[in-house]
Design a protein around this motif. Structure first.
Motif, PDB file in Angstrom:
ATOM      1  N   GLN A  27      61.338  49.680  30.808  1.00 19.52           N
ATOM      2  CA  GLN A  27      60.743  50.906  31.345  1.00 19.52           C
ATOM      3  C   GLN A  27      59.296  50.978  30.899  1.00 19.52           C
ATOM      4  O   GLN A  27      58.989  51.419  29.789  1.00 19.52           O
ATOM      5  N   PRO A  28      58.360  50.539  31.761  1.00 19.96           N
ATOM      6  CA  PRO A  28      56.935  50.565  31.392  1.00 19.96           C
ATOM      7  C   PRO A  28      56.353  51.956  31.572  1.00 19.96           C
ATOM      8  O   PRO A  28      56.804  52.743  32.409  1.00 19.96           O
ATOM      9  N   ALA A  29      55.320  52.249  30.781  1.00 16.39           N
ATOM     10  CA  ALA A  29      54.600  53.513  30.925  1.00 16.39           C
ATOM     11  C   ALA A  29      53.118  53.290  31.171  1.00 16.39           C
ATOM     12  O   ALA A  29      52.445  54.135  31.768  1.00 16.39           O
ATOM     13  N   ILE A  30      52.601  52.141  30.715  1.00 17.45           N
ATOM     14  CA  ILE A  30      51.158  51.900  30.733  1.00 17.45           C
ATOM     15  C   ILE A  30      50.767  50.743  31.656  1.00 17.45           C
ATOM     16  O   ILE A  30      49.772  50.824  32.372  1.00 17.45           O
ATOM     17  N   MET A  31      51.513  49.665  31.628  1.00 18.28           N
ATOM     18  CA  MET A  31      51.118  48.449  32.344  1.00 18.28           C
ATOM     19  C   MET A  31      51.003  48.678  33.847  1.00 18.28           C
ATOM     20  O   MET A  31      51.762  49.444  34.441  1.00 18.28           O
ATOM     21  N   THR A  32      50.044  48.000  34.446  1.00 18.93           N
ATOM     22  CA  THR A  32      49.837  48.091  35.886  1.00 18.93           C
ATOM     23  C   THR A  32      50.798  47.156  36.616  1.00 18.93           C
ATOM     24  O   THR A  32      51.388  46.250  36.029  1.00 18.93           O
ATOM     25  N   THR A  33      50.907  47.398  37.912  1.00 18.63           N
ATOM     26  CA  THR A  33      51.759  46.555  38.748  1.00 18.63           C
ATOM     27  C   THR A  33      51.358  45.090  38.665  1.00 18.63           C
ATOM     28  O   THR A  33      52.197  44.205  38.497  1.00 18.63           O
ATOM     29  N   SER A  34      50.061  44.823  38.770  1.00 19.91           N
ATOM     30  CA  SER A  34      49.591  43.437  38.780  1.00 19.91           C
ATOM     31  C   SER A  34      49.855  42.757  37.442  1.00 19.91           C
ATOM     32  O   SER A  34      50.208  41.568  37.396  1.00 19.91           O
ATOM     33  N   GLU A  35      49.705  43.494  36.340  1.00 22.29           N
ATOM     34  CA  GLU A  35      49.921  42.868  35.037  1.00 22.29           C
ATOM     35  C   GLU A  35      51.400  42.575  34.795  1.00 22.29           C
ATOM     36  O   GLU A  35      51.746  41.526  34.241  1.00 22.29           O
ATOM     37  N   ILE A  36      52.273  43.469  35.223  1.00 20.25           N
ATOM     38  CA  ILE A  36      53.713  43.190  35.102  1.00 20.25           C
ATOM     39  C   ILE A  36      54.063  41.956  35.906  1.00 20.25           C
ATOM     40  O   ILE A  36      54.789  41.067  35.449  1.00 20.25           O
ATOM     41  N   ASP A  37      53.534  41.871  37.124  1.00 24.80           N
ATOM     42  CA  ASP A  37      53.812  40.729  37.985  1.00 24.80           C
ATOM     43  C   ASP A  37      53.319  39.427  37.356  1.00 24.80           C
ATOM     44  O   ASP A  37      53.974  38.385  37.437  1.00 24.80           O
ATOM     45  N   GLU A  38      52.173  39.507  36.686  1.00 24.32           N
ATOM     46  CA  GLU A  38      51.576  38.315  36.083  1.00 24.32           C
ATOM     47  C   GLU A  38      52.294  37.893  34.804  1.00 24.32           C
ATOM     48  O   GLU A  38      52.479  36.701  34.545  1.00 24.32           O
ATOM     49  N   ARG A  39      52.745  38.857  34.013  1.00 17.83           N
ATOM     50  CA  ARG A  39      53.227  38.556  32.669  1.00 17.83           C
ATOM     51  C   ARG A  39      54.730  38.326  32.539  1.00 17.83           C
ATOM     52  O   ARG A  39      55.171  37.749  31.554  1.00 17.83           O
ATOM     53  N   HIS A  40      55.522  38.793  33.509  1.00 20.32           N
ATOM     54  CA  HIS A  40      56.963  38.688  33.267  1.00 20.32           C
ATOM     55  C   HIS A  40      57.480  37.263  33.411  1.00 20.32           C
ATOM     56  O   HIS A  40      58.597  36.949  32.961  1.00 20.32           O
ATOM     57  N   GLY A  41      56.687  36.389  33.999  1.00 19.28           N
ATOM     58  CA  GLY A  41      57.042  34.965  34.037  1.00 19.28           C
ATOM     59  C   GLY A  41      58.364  34.710  34.722  1.00 19.28           C
ATOM     60  O   GLY A  41      58.682  35.310  35.752  1.00 19.28           O
ATOM     61  N   VAL A  61      64.550  43.731  35.365  1.00 19.40           N
ATOM     62  CA  VAL A  61      64.732  44.907  36.217  1.00 19.40           C
ATOM     63  C   VAL A  61      63.997  46.057  35.540  1.00 19.40           C
ATOM     64  O   VAL A  61      64.177  46.301  34.344  1.00 19.40           O
ATOM     65  N   LEU A  62      63.156  46.734  36.300  1.00 17.14           N
ATOM     66  CA  LEU A  62      62.381  47.853  35.766  1.00 17.14           C
ATOM     67  C   LEU A  62      63.157  49.159  35.923  1.00 17.14           C
ATOM     68  O   LEU A  62      63.894  49.347  36.896  1.00 17.14           O
ATOM     69  N   LEU A  63      62.967  50.040  34.969  1.00 13.70           N
ATOM     70  CA  LEU A  63      63.567  51.368  35.003  1.00 13.70           C
ATOM     71  C   LEU A  63      62.461  52.413  35.101  1.00 13.70           C
ATOM     72  O   LEU A  63      61.369  52.219  34.570  1.00 13.70           O
ATOM     73  N   GLY A  64      62.738  53.513  35.769  1.00 14.12           N
ATOM     74  CA  GLY A  64      61.818  54.631  35.751  1.00 14.12           C
ATOM     75  C   GLY A  64      60.723  54.563  36.790  1.00 14.12           C
ATOM     76  O   GLY A  64      60.757  53.757  37.725  1.00 14.12           O
ATOM     77  N   GLU A  65      59.722  55.402  36.573  1.00 20.34           N
ATOM     78  CA  GLU A  65      58.738  55.711  37.605  1.00 20.34           C
ATOM     79  C   GLU A  65      57.439  54.931  37.483  1.00 20.34           C
ATOM     80  O   GLU A  65      56.521  55.142  38.254  1.00 20.34           O
ATOM     81  N   GLY A  66      57.330  54.042  36.505  1.00 19.45           N
ATOM     82  CA  GLY A  66      56.090  53.313  36.291  1.00 19.45           C
ATOM     83  C   GLY A  66      55.829  52.265  37.358  1.00 19.45           C
ATOM     84  O   GLY A  66      56.514  52.189  38.383  1.00 19.45           O
ATOM     85  N   ALA A  67      54.830  51.440  37.073  1.00 21.06           N
ATOM     86  CA  ALA A  67      54.429  50.399  38.026  1.00 21.06           C
ATOM     87  C   ALA A  67      55.574  49.439  38.301  1.00 21.06           C
ATOM     88  O   ALA A  67      56.364  49.116  37.413  1.00 21.06           O
ATOM     89  N   ALA A  68      55.650  48.967  39.544  1.00 23.16           N
ATOM     90  CA  ALA A  68      56.710  48.033  39.927  1.00 23.16           C
ATOM     91  C   ALA A  68      56.207  47.101  41.025  1.00 23.16           C
ATOM     92  O   ALA A  68      55.987  47.541  42.161  1.00 23.16           O
ATOM     93  N   PRO A  69      56.015  45.816  40.712  1.00 20.48           N
ATOM     94  CA  PRO A  69      55.596  44.861  41.744  1.00 20.48           C
ATOM     95  C   PRO A  69      56.668  44.713  42.820  1.00 20.48           C
ATOM     96  O   PRO A  69      57.864  44.885  42.542  1.00 20.48           O
ATOM     97  N   PRO A  70      56.270  44.378  44.038  1.00 20.47           N
ATOM     98  CA  PRO A  70      57.253  44.196  45.118  1.00 20.47           C
ATOM     99  C   PRO A  70      58.276  43.101  44.822  1.00 20.47           C
ATOM    100  O   PRO A  70      59.380  43.121  45.365  1.00 20.47           O
TER     101      PRO A  70
END
Length: 338
Positions: free
Chosen positions: A126-140, A145-154
């Motif tokens: 459940q991210p609160a700060i990270m942007t969509t692009s950074e999550i997409d880049e870093r999760h490798g 699976v993301l929880l909550g209302e934060g950024a979520a890449p397609p």
């Protein structure tokens, strides 16, 4: 016994290492008699499977990570309990490791970096700060699976509730009680998180739907998350002359702080001010008065998230799936039906 190996258990039970591995992994194709025999050897020798060794043998560790901001927050504590219980009863019988991010960018980056070490098979995050692009880049390559209302890449799965609809429901309930000066409590004083943005938008839409204007003065921010900060914020607002007769709170902790501040100033709940919390955590039924609260179906949320994560671990590589878990309004004494 220190340093007990899989081979030691196999020798003690008089079976192959593969049979021991099948028992450890709870493989269904093991007879009850053989399972009991191997389990007896495991218990006698004190064998504990090593996560990295299990990954080498099976490609999996049997461990999942659950990462969020702060385990001291009741919602996250109760969610963690549900996730652990659900994961332990799944076919794979996963164990869950908890990771706290502190709600900081460095903390969120750290949990994604650590997930790549091979210690876990997948992560609920459940991210609160990270942007969509950074999550997409870093999760490798780690299934996530993301929880909550934060950024979520397609490309990444996510489970959440419809926060705007829930906030509209809470606001509409107060308006239906005849309240015309409905405030919102508990958002950040600086940059709003996605959660706060969506809940405030739903609050505004609820007012507009009822033909009421959204007065910016009725947005009562808090310095930090928690009942203490909420108590101070509500007290300061009342002392400064702000009038309101209904209050939508960002979470149950904010609502508890509000109840205290209102009581200290002789403001009766719900007669003078009706209060709605959020998350319907376990203590909501025991506050005085008991707390009306938005109740996300966290059991369904946890089940949906784990189901999607297990599908990713098993090899599903389709586009990200964004699912909504249900919610309801649990009505109690702080904002009862008329």
């Amino acid at each position: 016994m220190a340093g007990v190996r899989l081979q030691d258990v196999a020798d003690h039970a008089g079976v192959s290492m593969k049979t021991v591995s099948n028992v450890v992994r709870h493989h269904p194709n093991v007879s009850p008699q053989m399972r009991a025999r191997v389990q007896s050897a495991i218990d006698e020798l004190g064998y504990r499977p090593n996560a990295l060794g299990r990954r080498l043998a099976t490609g999996r560790t049997g461990l999942l990570a659950l990462a969020f901001a702060d385990i001291r927050l009741p919602y996250f504590a109760e969610l963690a309990n549900l996730v652990a219980a659900t994961a332990s009863t799944s076919d794979a019988r996963y164990r869950v490791l908890l990771e706290e991010t502190g709600g900081t960018l460095d903390g969120e980056r750290a949990v994604l970096n650590a997930s790549e070490s091979g210690l876990v098979d997948g992560m609920l995050f459940q991210p609160a700060i990270m942007t969509t692009s950074e999550i997409d880049e870093r999760h490798g390559d780690i299934p996530i699976v993301l929880l909550g209302e934060g950024a979520a890449p397609p490309s990444v799965d996510r489970v959440m509730i419809d926060n705007e609809a829930a906030a509209m429901m809470a606001t509409g309930h107060l308006v239906d009680l005849g309240r015309s000066r409905v405030a919102f409590l508990g958002h950040e004083t600086t940059q709003l998180t996605a959660t706060s943005q969506q809940r405030i938008e739903g609050y505004r839409r609820g007012l507009e739907h009822a033909g009421l204007s959204a007065d910016p003065a009725l947005l009562i921010a808090t310095v930090e998350t928690g009942a203490v900060s909420a108590r101070a914020a509500v007290g300061a607002a009342i002392d400064a002359g702000l009038h309101f007769d209904g209050l939508v709170c960002r979470d149950d902790l904010a609502a508890i702080g509000a109840l205290r501040a209102l009581h200290e100033r002789g403001v009766a709940v719900p007669h003078d001010v009706a209060v709605v919390g959020w998350d319907d955590t376990s203590f909501a039924a025991t506050t005085y008065p008991s707390l009306t609260s938005i109740a996300p179906d966290t059991a369904t949320l946890a089940s949906m998230a784990l189901e999607m994560l297990e599908e990713r671990i098993a090899g599903f590589d389709g586009a990200g799936r964004h699912r909504l878990a249900p919610f309801q309004l649990t009505v109690r004494e702080s904002a009862p039906f008329r």
